[in-house]
Structures are given as structure tokens and as C-alpha cells.
Scaffold this active site. Structure first.
Site, short mmCIF file in Angstrom:
data_model
loop_
_atom_site.label_atom_id
_atom_site.label_comp_id
_atom_site.label_asym_id
_atom_site.label_seq_id
_atom_site.Cartn_x
_atom_site.Cartn_y
_atom_site.Cartn_z
N SER A 294 -1.76 3.10 10.59
CA SER A 294 -2.68 2.42 11.28
C SER A 294 -1.77 0.99 11.50
CB SER A 294 -3.91 2.08 10.48
OG SER A 294 -3.58 1.31 9.48
N TYR B 137 -3.07 -1.84 10.37
CA TYR B 137 -3.30 -2.49 9.14
C TYR B 137 -2.13 -1.97 8.19
CZ TYR B 137 -4.00 -2.23 4.01
OH TYR B 137 -3.90 -2.29 2.85
N HIS B 138 -1.70 -0.75 8.15
CA HIS B 138 -0.54 -0.18 7.25
C HIS B 138 0.69 -0.75 7.62
CE1 HIS B 138 -3.57 2.78 5.99
NE2 HIS B 138 -3.20 2.73 4.71
N THR C 128 0.84 -1.24 -0.07
CA THR C 128 -0.11 -0.04 0.01
C THR C 128 0.95 1.28 -0.09
OG1 THR C 128 -1.64 1.17 1.36
CG2 THR C 128 -0.18 -0.08 2.54
N LYS D 163 1.64 -4.23 6.51
CA LYS D 163 2.24 -4.19 5.16
C LYS D 163 3.54 -3.93 5.18
CE LYS D 163 -1.79 -4.83 2.78
NZ LYS D 163 -1.88 -5.59 1.81
#
Ligand code: NAD
Ligand code: USQ
Length: 404
Positions: free
Chosen positions: A179, A181-182, A144, A185
């Protein structure tokens, strides 16, 4: 090419599987259907109804004579992953199969832990499976643009040349994810780079921007081939949400000052970018990074474009930003590598917005306005019991009015 699409029941995985199948590749999708489970957990649903994998693949075969196989299972289950891998013998793997919502990862400790375990362990399993079964397999992994954050310098495609105390090296571009989530990645990217270096695997890390749109050349062939369309505050992404809000006559929910700028791309370009990465694979031992987006806009610009394209009364509401992010910043990110491979972008214009709005209008009566306002906040405070609580700022007049 025999291609395994992990996360092939999702918003992007399904249209990609169809796009690759349409071009003559032999495709299997692998998915544990957990995305459909998040809908039940959150009390939300895709605006456009989606068929199950059996219906989807059957209709595809009937419409085109082509077969997309599917396997239902969890890639964090190594035995399931390796047995599916050995049975299908892929030449390439496209990895979409992760928890992808930043707000979902910020709900609480258990959602943060789930997101990182699911994403990092799943990816590690993929890397080990390739290493053990067939190191020649090319992995195309979805990363991302949010891995980079919003630094006050130009963002490069994965690497930056740095001169420090008289010495120069090309190093991974600094990461400032916003976040849990990020962050998952970023961990994946490090694991990918390491196994390319250590085991000689080959991988393409696609740092994708925010995707908008719902229709591709293949998904429009039949209603049962449609992909999902999320517009809730947890899984809906900004431009898709704005179009739904505009059609519903709901104020567009700009977070904070709205000068957050992000790389964006049309779903039609996502499927093409994946194909380009597959057709032009990384070399043995190579870890490469492509920034996968076509243009960038601020949130305010997107809101204004939607208002103008749809000719509606400008109803734009600045909510307190539930996230911790810069609301005003420099943004200039390189994105030439996919264009060099032949990507011809579908750029955002009035017509694109109107066509997306036409899809939304077809499901107008199913729009649930109770899912529009964000309820997950990034800021933490210690509660008297030591657990994380949320420190939501006082509600705006608008939030009070809609009862959020
Ligand atoms: P999605 O949630 O619609 O699809 C992901 C799919 O993966 C779901 O069908 C889910 O069931 C499956 N999955 C999750 N964990 C799994 C597991 N452990 N085992 C098997 N299957 C599993 O998400 P999407 O929008 O299609 O995104 C796909 C990928 O692209 C994600 O990795 C995401 O981070 C990345 N991405 C998406 C966007 C975007 O705007 N949608 C932008 C940039 C990057
Ligand atoms: N935003 C608003 N109003 C909204 C929704 C979002 O102002 O109603 C703002 C957010 O504050 C943020 C920006 O719009 O600044 C983007 O938010 P988003 O929810 O559209 O996207 P994001 O959380 O960044 O995540 C999405 C996908 C994720 C992918 C990422 C790409 O869900 O899987 O990795 O886009 S990127 O943003 O480049 O990291």
C-alpha cells in the site's frame, strides 16, 4: 534515559510513554493530534473513550508521582521539532508519529500524497534534527513487517546473504510493500540506512507486525490512562476487529480466501520491545533491523480462534478482498533478535481473546456496525476524466444485505 516519544498520543505511543515512565525514564510525548482528526474526517471514534493529553498526564502524575511531559506540534514542522528537541535534549527518540493505516493511504491521490509526505518528511526531519543537534541520539523507528510483502522464500531480519554470479554479499532484504502507507515505511528505511552510513547516526528499525489488545500494566491503572481501540475498516486491525464483531454478533469480515498470513503481537509486547531496543542501543553508525512480532497466523486462523475462544456461533463472512494481496502464500519470517535481548512473548490464547472481549463488552452499546464493511478498494481503473476511480468487485450477498 531522556526519551522523546513521537506520536505519543496514539494507540501504541501512549502506552509506550507510560511503560517507559514507569521504569524511571524521563519521557516527553510529541504529537500533533492528527489521529483524533482522522476520526472526525472518517466519522469514527475509538471504542474505548480516551482522555486528552492534559488529563492523561495529570492522572499519571497523580497515580504514580511520575511526570510525562507533552508537546503538541507537527514533526513535519522542522522549527517546532528542533526547538522541542533542543529544550528536552533527548538521549533517545522513539518514532511512532506517522499516518499508519494502509486503507487510509489508498482512499485517493490526496490521501496517498498526505501519507507519504507526512511520514517521509517527518522522518527526514527527525534524521536531520539528530544529525544537526546530537548525532549520539539513538533513534528507534517503527517500521512494519509489511515492508517485505509475502515473498516465496523465508523472510530474514532486515538483511539477506545473496550469492550472485559467484560473488556473495549481505544486502537489504527485498521489499514488496502492499500500500502507499507500507511504501512510506520502505522509503523511511532507506533514509535511515543511508544516514547511518553517511553521517554515523545509529538507528533501530522495528519491523513490527500487527498489534492486538488494548490493555497494558500501566493503561489499566485508571480509565483516563486508556489507549485507543479502533475497530472500523480503515484504522481497525484484523484481530481487534474480529473480537468487536464477535461481541456485537456481527459476522467476522474475512477478506477473500483468508489465507493471508501475518506476524502478530500483543500490545504488551510492543511496549517491552521498545524498551529492549532502547536499553540495548545500536552502535554509532549502525543501522539494524528487528522483526517485531511473536507469532504468525492466517486471517482464517484468527477468525476461528475468536469463534472458539468466545464460544459463539461461527459467523464468518468471506468478503471480496478490497486489497491487492496474495490470499494464499508461503510465510516464514525470522524474529529472534528481540527474543535474544530478553523478550518473553505474551502469546495469543483463549484467555487473551476473552480478556479483550471483556473490554469490548464494557462498551458494547457504543459499537457502530456501520463502520465494519470495507469501502476503500485497492484496484484502479481510469475514469473517463482520467482520474483514478475504484474498481470494486460486485458486492457479495452479505455486502448487499448490510447495505455496503
Ligand atoms: P496511531 O495513529 O494510533 O498513532 C500515531 C500517532 O502519531 C497519532 O497520535 C498521530 O496524531 C501522530 N502523528 C501522525 N503524524 C504526525 C506528525 N506529522 N507530527 C506529530 N504527530 C503525528 O498509530 P499506532 O497504531 O499507535 O502506530 C504507531 C506506529 O507504529 C506507526 O508508525 C505505525 O506505522 C507503527 N505500527 C503500528 C502497528 C499497529 O498494528 N498498530 C503495527 C506495525 C507498525
Ligand atoms: N483483514 C481481513 N479482515 C478485516 C481486516 C483485515 O481479512 O476485517 C486482512 C487484510 O486483508 C490483511 C490482514 O487482514 O491481509 C491485515 O490487515 P490489517 O488491517 O489488520 O493490517 P494492515 O493493513 O497490514 O496494517 C496494520 C497496521 C499498520 C502496520 C501493519 C503491520 O495498521 O500500521 O504497519 O498492520 S503488517 O501487517 O505486518 O504490515
Amino acid at each position: 534515559m531522556r526519551i522523546m516519544v513521537l506520536g505519543g498520543d496514539g494507540y501504541l505511543g501512549w502506552p509506550t510513554a507510560l511503560h517507559l515512565s514507569a521504569r524511571g525514564h524521563d519521557v516527553i510525548t510529541v504529537d500533533n493530534l492528527v489521529r483524533r482528526g482522522y476520526d472526525s474526517e472518517l466519522g469514527t471514534t475509538s471504542l474505548v473513550p480516551i482522555a486528552d493529553l492534559e488529563q492523561r498526564t495529570t492522572i499519571w502524575r497523580e497515580m504514580t508521582g511520575r511526570t510525562v511531559r507533552y508537546a503538541v506540534g507537527d514533526i513535519t514542522d522542522y522549527d517546532f521539532l528542533t526547538s522541542t528537541f533542543r529544550a528536552f535534549t533527548p538521549e533517545a527518540i522513539v518514532h511512532f508519529g506517522q499516518q499508519r493505516s494502509a486503507p487510509y493511504s489508498m482512499i485517493d491521490r490526496s490521501h496517498a500524497v498526505y501519507t507519504q509526505v507526512n511520514n517521509i518528511v517527518g522522518n527526514l526531519n527527525v534524521l536531520f534534527a539528530i544529525g544537526e543537534i546530537d548525532p549520539a541520539v539513538h533513534l528507534v523507528k517503527l517500521g512494519t513487517m509489511g515492508e517485505y510483502g509475502t515473498p516465496d522464500i523465508d523472510i530474514e531480519e532486515g538483511f539477506i546473504e545473496i550469492t550472485h554470479k559467484g560473488r556473495t554479499d549481505t544486502l537489504p532484504f527485498p521489499k514488496q510493500p502492499g500500500s502507499f502507507y507500507h511504501l512510506s515505511k520502505v522509503h523511511d528505511s532507506h533514509n535511515l540506512a543511508f544516514v547511518c552510513r553517511a553521517w554515523g547516526l545509529r538507528a533501530t528499525d522495528l519491523n513490527q507486525g500487527i498489534v492486538y489488545g488494548q490493555a497494558t500494566d500501566e493503561t489499566i491503572l485508571h480509565p483516563d490512562l486508556a489507549t485507543r481501540f479502533d475497530y472500523d475498516a480503515v484504522f481497525g486491525t484484523v484481530l481487534n476487529r474480529f473480537v468487536v464483531q464477535a461481541v456485537a454478533g456481527y459476522p467476522l469480515t474475512v477478506y477473500g480466501r483468508g489465507n493471508q498470513t501475518r506476524g502478530m503481537l500483543n500490545i504488551k509486547d510492543t511496549v517491552r520491545c521498545i524498551e529492549l531496543a532502547l536499553l540495548n542501543p545500536a552502535r554509532t553508525g549502525e543501522y539494524r533491523v528487528f522483526n517485531q512480532f511473536t507469532e504468525s497466523f492466517s486471517v482464517n486462523e484468527m477468525a476461528e480462534m475468536v469463534v472458539t475462544a468466545l464460544g459463539i456461533e461461527p459467523k464468518i463472512e468471506h468478503l471480496n478482498d478490497p486489497r491487492v494481496e496474495l490470499e494464499e502464500h508461503y510465510y516464514n519470517a525470522a524474529h529472534t533478535k528481540l527474543v535474544d535481548l530478553g523478550l518473553v512473548p505474551h502469546l495469543l490464547d483463549d484467555d487473551t481473546i476473552r480478556r479483550l472481549a471483556a473490554i469490548v463488552k464494557a462498551w458494547h452499546d457504543d459499537i457502530d456496525s456501520s463502520v465494519m464493511v470495507p469501502t476503500i478498494h485497492w484496484r484502479a481503473t481510469a475514469s473517463p476524466h482520467g482520474a483514478r476511480g475504484t474498481a470494486a468487485p460486485p458486492p457479495t450477498e452479505f455486502e448487499n444485505a448490510v447495505g455496503a
